[in-house]
Design a protein around this motif. Sequence first.
Motif, PDB file in Angstrom:
ATOM      1  N   THR A  63      36.753  53.252  60.604  1.00 26.40           N
ATOM      2  CA  THR A  63      36.870  52.572  61.890  1.00 26.40           C
ATOM      3  C   THR A  63      36.354  51.139  61.785  1.00 26.40           C
ATOM      4  O   THR A  63      35.668  50.767  60.832  1.00 26.40           O
ATOM      5  CB  THR A  63      36.056  53.304  62.964  1.00 26.40           C
ATOM      6  N   ALA A  64      36.670  50.347  62.816  1.00 28.24           N
ATOM      7  CA  ALA A  64      36.137  48.987  62.872  1.00 28.24           C
ATOM      8  C   ALA A  64      34.612  49.006  62.844  1.00 28.24           C
ATOM      9  O   ALA A  64      33.977  48.152  62.214  1.00 28.24           O
ATOM     10  CB  ALA A  64      36.654  48.288  64.121  1.00 28.24           C
ATOM     11  N   THR A  65      34.018  49.983  63.519  1.00 32.72           N
ATOM     12  CA  THR A  65      32.557  50.112  63.524  1.00 32.72           C
ATOM     13  C   THR A  65      32.029  50.348  62.119  1.00 32.72           C
ATOM     14  O   THR A  65      31.024  49.748  61.695  1.00 32.72           O
ATOM     15  CB  THR A  65      32.125  51.266  64.450  1.00 32.72           C
ATOM     16  N   ASP A  66      32.697  51.224  61.358  1.00 27.79           N
ATOM     17  CA  ASP A  66      32.301  51.490  59.970  1.00 27.79           C
ATOM     18  C   ASP A  66      32.340  50.210  59.137  1.00 27.79           C
ATOM     19  O   ASP A  66      31.448  49.950  58.325  1.00 27.79           O
ATOM     20  CB  ASP A  66      33.243  52.508  59.317  1.00 27.79           C
ATOM     21  N   LEU A  67      33.389  49.432  59.336  1.00 29.68           N
ATOM     22  CA  LEU A  67      33.613  48.239  58.526  1.00 29.68           C
ATOM     23  C   LEU A  67      32.632  47.132  58.894  1.00 29.68           C
ATOM     24  O   LEU A  67      32.125  46.418  58.021  1.00 29.68           O
ATOM     25  CB  LEU A  67      35.060  47.781  58.673  1.00 29.68           C
ATOM     26  N   HIS A  68      32.334  47.008  60.177  1.00 31.87           N
ATOM     27  CA  HIS A  68      31.305  46.062  60.605  1.00 31.87           C
ATOM     28  C   HIS A  68      29.956  46.466  60.009  1.00 31.87           C
ATOM     29  O   HIS A  68      29.203  45.622  59.505  1.00 31.87           O
ATOM     30  CB  HIS A  68      31.200  46.033  62.128  1.00 31.87           C
ATOM     31  N   ALA A  69      29.655  47.761  60.056  1.00 31.36           N
ATOM     32  CA  ALA A  69      28.369  48.248  59.549  1.00 31.36           C
ATOM     33  C   ALA A  69      28.226  48.013  58.047  1.00 31.36           C
ATOM     34  O   ALA A  69      27.120  47.802  57.546  1.00 31.36           O
ATOM     35  CB  ALA A  69      28.213  49.730  59.871  1.00 31.36           C
TER      36      ALA A  69
END
Length: 223
Positions: A195-201
């Motif tokens: 997810t975008a959240t995973d990639l930001h993290a």
Amino acid sequence: MTRLVLWDIDHTLIDTRGVGRQLSAAAFEQATGVPLREQATIDGITEQVIFRETARLHGITTGRADFERFASALAEQHVKQAAELGERGQALEGAAAVLHALAEVPGVRQTVVTGNVRAVARTKLAVFGLDGPIDWAIGAYGEDGEARADLVRLALSRASADPSEAVLIGDTPADVEGALSADVKVIAVATGRSTATDLHAAGADHVLPDLSATESLVSLITG
């Protein structure tokens, strides 16, 4: 301006929609004589690791010669089943447009940093008409190493490029971490399982939903 663009392939530029797993299963049995029952987790890792860990799940210990036999069988399967790959798989939205737009920008070179072995990478992109802008000689592939970071560094070396000149585009935290460990800027796309959240993290410099905004993506890559 000089810019080296390092593309991931699966779930960044294309989606095989299950054909890749089917061909891997056929190659695994061809190389080992054992039908594939289960496959090691594949997101963001290289074919060397996938093959070794998958073999281990089947109680098989492998070496380099076994992997090379598997890699050859996998390349053969992709050539034999190229038509099915083209029918069932797809180039992801915006992939062709951005590849060809970047090819028109002076000073930009494009290659791939991928867990796929080179022969498979070439077949996959050729099937969807995405191979033309790629400089295959300076890429890094699944037979070249196990860690994504090592592949990024190898591509920089083959291209005689400084990390500050490069940008990697991928869809997994492993892509992000591999780029950052080599001091390479990374643009992540949430077109795979992450997810975008995973990639930001994971620390991506930029996270996009896909490759569809051609002009803004080219500006981001070349800016």
